[in-house]
Design an enzyme around this catalytic site. Structure first.
Site, PDB file in Angstrom:
ATOM      1  N   LYS A   1     -14.071 -29.441  39.341  1.00 24.88           N
ATOM      2  CA  LYS A   1     -12.802 -29.430  38.610  1.00 24.88           C
ATOM      3  C   LYS A   1     -11.638 -29.508  39.588  1.00 24.88           C
ATOM      4  O   LYS A   1     -11.678 -28.903  40.666  1.00 24.88           O
ATOM      5  CB  LYS A   1     -12.728 -28.143  37.767  1.00 24.88           C
TER       6      LYS A   1
ATOM      7  N   SER B   1     -10.308 -25.633  29.327  1.00 26.59           N
ATOM      8  CA  SER B   1      -9.594 -26.640  30.100  1.00 26.59           C
ATOM      9  C   SER B   1     -10.486 -27.451  31.028  1.00 26.59           C
ATOM     10  O   SER B   1     -10.036 -28.404  31.662  1.00 26.59           O
ATOM     11  CB  SER B   1      -8.519 -25.959  30.943  1.00 26.59           C
TER      12      SER B   1
ATOM     13  N   SER C   1     -12.563 -21.342  29.438  1.00 26.55           N
ATOM     14  CA  SER C   1     -12.331 -22.728  29.850  1.00 26.55           C
ATOM     15  C   SER C   1     -13.563 -23.461  30.342  1.00 26.55           C
ATOM     16  O   SER C   1     -13.523 -24.678  30.499  1.00 26.55           O
ATOM     17  CB  SER C   1     -11.246 -22.774  30.938  1.00 26.55           C
TER      18      SER C   1
END
Length: 529
Positions: free
Chosen positions: A81, A176, A200
């Site tokens: 990420k 997210s 997330s």
């Protein structure tokens, strides 16, 4: 093994294939890079580290060829990420504020992956600074859920003529860490790092039909993870099966001198047992999680899973977490407060975006933050600063901390009563089309989508979501297990048991290749009128 697709290959299977010489690390890396390019319309990646990945794959291949000692992930392509620092690779947090920022160091978790021979294939997309639950609010555009193009979803969708045209009907990936979930789901990597402050990692894992693990707070280093909520942030792990999650956890766990919040106790990697017995378990079903908005399908899947445990001889009991109704509000007060503190470092002076406004230092600060942050981030900063004002501090921040303690105590009481793990939904429903998702603002959506996940962050407990069943629309529905602190072995063992019982179907992505061909034809038509 690689002729048709990677869909049947989990990382432990690929590792065996690498050792047996059925495939080379370079071939594997090239295959994943090709898939990333072919599925670029998913927008799962912000940066593709092609040159770096190929060099790492070459080094891995050399180790295999020479019979050198191999790491646990040697030659395995992994994505990260884009809020984890990576040496020499741009790290943006999907924000204009950090466009062009190249860290001088690796996050500890990234370095641990590389030390075990993993191949860093790219940096994945997210909501700006990880603030969101759809991966729709980043500077690089929204992430598309690979299940939008699956045979399972498209077949069901064709029967429903009320849905809009295909270009408007694609589904959100969740957030997210939506880019990481989409990357694993679409077979462009074998595992990915996410971050988890309130769900997330688990939210997008559930919506994209993959496994999402949030370890106990303090088990994995946060050093190099650009912070959102320091007291709740945990690096998350996304894989296609529970065994793979256990393998990656074994690489990442343990004390880090660079992160004082990691525990001092030694961490011992573990393998999950191959023969699983559920008869000795006590599974808790929190009654408060049967909340308004929970879809009837998700409720049915949750009940079915509880029945599976009961039929296997496990004790399944209803439990109460009485302060659950306050948890989402409590979470957002604490989240906004820590966001306001963390975002103060982005002032345009040391790194990241710097405005051209230079009439005064105050003007530079204001212009830099106005240009660098989106509305969602600015809104949370404003809320957090309001909660932290001297006259509001006791009313909001201190009270929220007290409620957080009550929430943690609820979990402690349930586990001390003999419950081994809690079984809950992960999300209210399966994924929704992007056009529907954006009708509500980020704050409203986050409050709904974090409902079942954020309490584990506030209590610092480990939690994992696994795909349990397809909905009537042909989309994944995930279920979550919450365990005792630092009892990841038990948590993952229980999750693996259910994984084996439900036999969740592999995503059928032939349609995604058809979409690739269609896009290619459109591009050719546009280029050669």
């Amino acid at each position: 093994m690689l002729r048709a697709s990677l869909r049947e290959c989990l990382s432990f299977q690929i590792s065996a294939a690498l050792k047996e010489g059925q495939v080379s690390p370079i071939q594997l890396c090239q295959k994943c890079l090709t898939l990333i390019k072919d599925t670029r319309f998913l927008n799962a990646y912000i940066t593709i580290a092609e040159n770096t990945a190929l060099k790492q794959a070459e080094a891995s291949e050399e180790r295999y060829r020479k019979g050198q000692r191999l790491g646990d992930l040697d030659g395995i392509p992994i994505a990260v990420k884009d809020n984890f620092s990576t040496t020499g690779i741009e790290t943006t947090c999907a924000s204009n504020m950090l466009k062009g920022y190249i860290p001088p160091y690796n996050a500890t978790v990234v370095q641990k992956l590389l030390d075990q021979g993993a191949v860093l294939i790219g940096k994945t997309n997210l909501d700006e600074f990880a603030m969101g639950s759809g991966s729709t609010d980043g500077a690089f555009g929204p992430v598309r859920n690979p299940w939008s193009y699956s045979r399972q979803y498209r077949k069901k969708r064709m029967r429903n003529s009320s849905l809009p045209n295909e270009e408007l009907s694609w589904l959100i990936a969740g957030g997210s860490s939506g880019g990481s979930a989409a990357a694993v789901s679409s077979f462009t990597c074998f595992a990915a790092l996410g971050s988890d402050s309130g769900g997330s990692t688990r939210n997008p894992a559930s919506l994209c039909g993959v496994v999402g693990l949030k370890p106990t707070y303090g088990l994995i280093s946060r050093h190099g993870l650009i912070p959102l909520v320091n007291s709740m942030d945990v690096p998350g792990i996304l894989t296609r099966c529970v065994d793979d999650a256990a393998t990656v956890l074994g690489v990442l766990g343990g004390h880090d001198p660079k992160d004082s919040t990691t525990v001092q106790d030694p961490f011992h990697p573990f393998q999950l047992p191959s023969i699983l017995d559920a008869s000795h378990l006590c599974i808790g079903i929190p009654k408060e999680y049967n909340a308004p908005g929970l879809s009837s399908e998700t409720l049915a899947v949750w009940s079915k899973a509880a029945d599976l445990f009961e039929k296997a001889g496990a004790k399944v009991i209803e439990v109460s977490l009485p302060h659950t109704c306050y948890s989402i509000v409590c979470y957002h007060v604490l989240c906004a407060s820590e966001v306001a503190s963390n975002m103060a470092r982005f002032d345009g002076l040391e790194y990241g975006h710097r405005s051209s406004a230079d009439k005064s230092t105050e003007a530079l600060y204001a212009a830099t933050r106005r240009e660098g942050f989106n509305d969602v981030v600015r809104g949370r900063i404003l809320s957090g600063n309001y909660f932290l004002l001297k006259q509001n501090y006791e009313t909001y921040f201190v009270k929220a901390q007290k409620v957080r303690r009550l929430i943690a105590t609820d979990f402690a009481k349930v586990f001390s009563s003999g419950v081994d793990v809690l079984l809950t939904p992960t999300t209210l429903s399966d994924s929704v089309p992007y056009v529907e998702f954006i009708k509500e603002d980020n704050r409203t959506r986050s409050a709904q989508d974090d409902l079942f996940t954020q309490a584990a962050n506030m209590a610092g407990l480990p939690a994992i979501t696994i795909p349990a069943e397809l909905s009537k629309r042909g989309l994944p529905i995930g279920l979550q297990f919450i365990g005792r602190a630092f009892c990841e072995l038990q948590l993952l063992t229980v999750a693996k048991w259910l994984e084996e019982q439900v036999q969740f179907p592999v995503i059928q992505l032939q349609e995604i290749m058809d979409h690739v061909d269609a896009v290619s034809q459109e591009e050719k038509s546009a280029s050669f009128p």
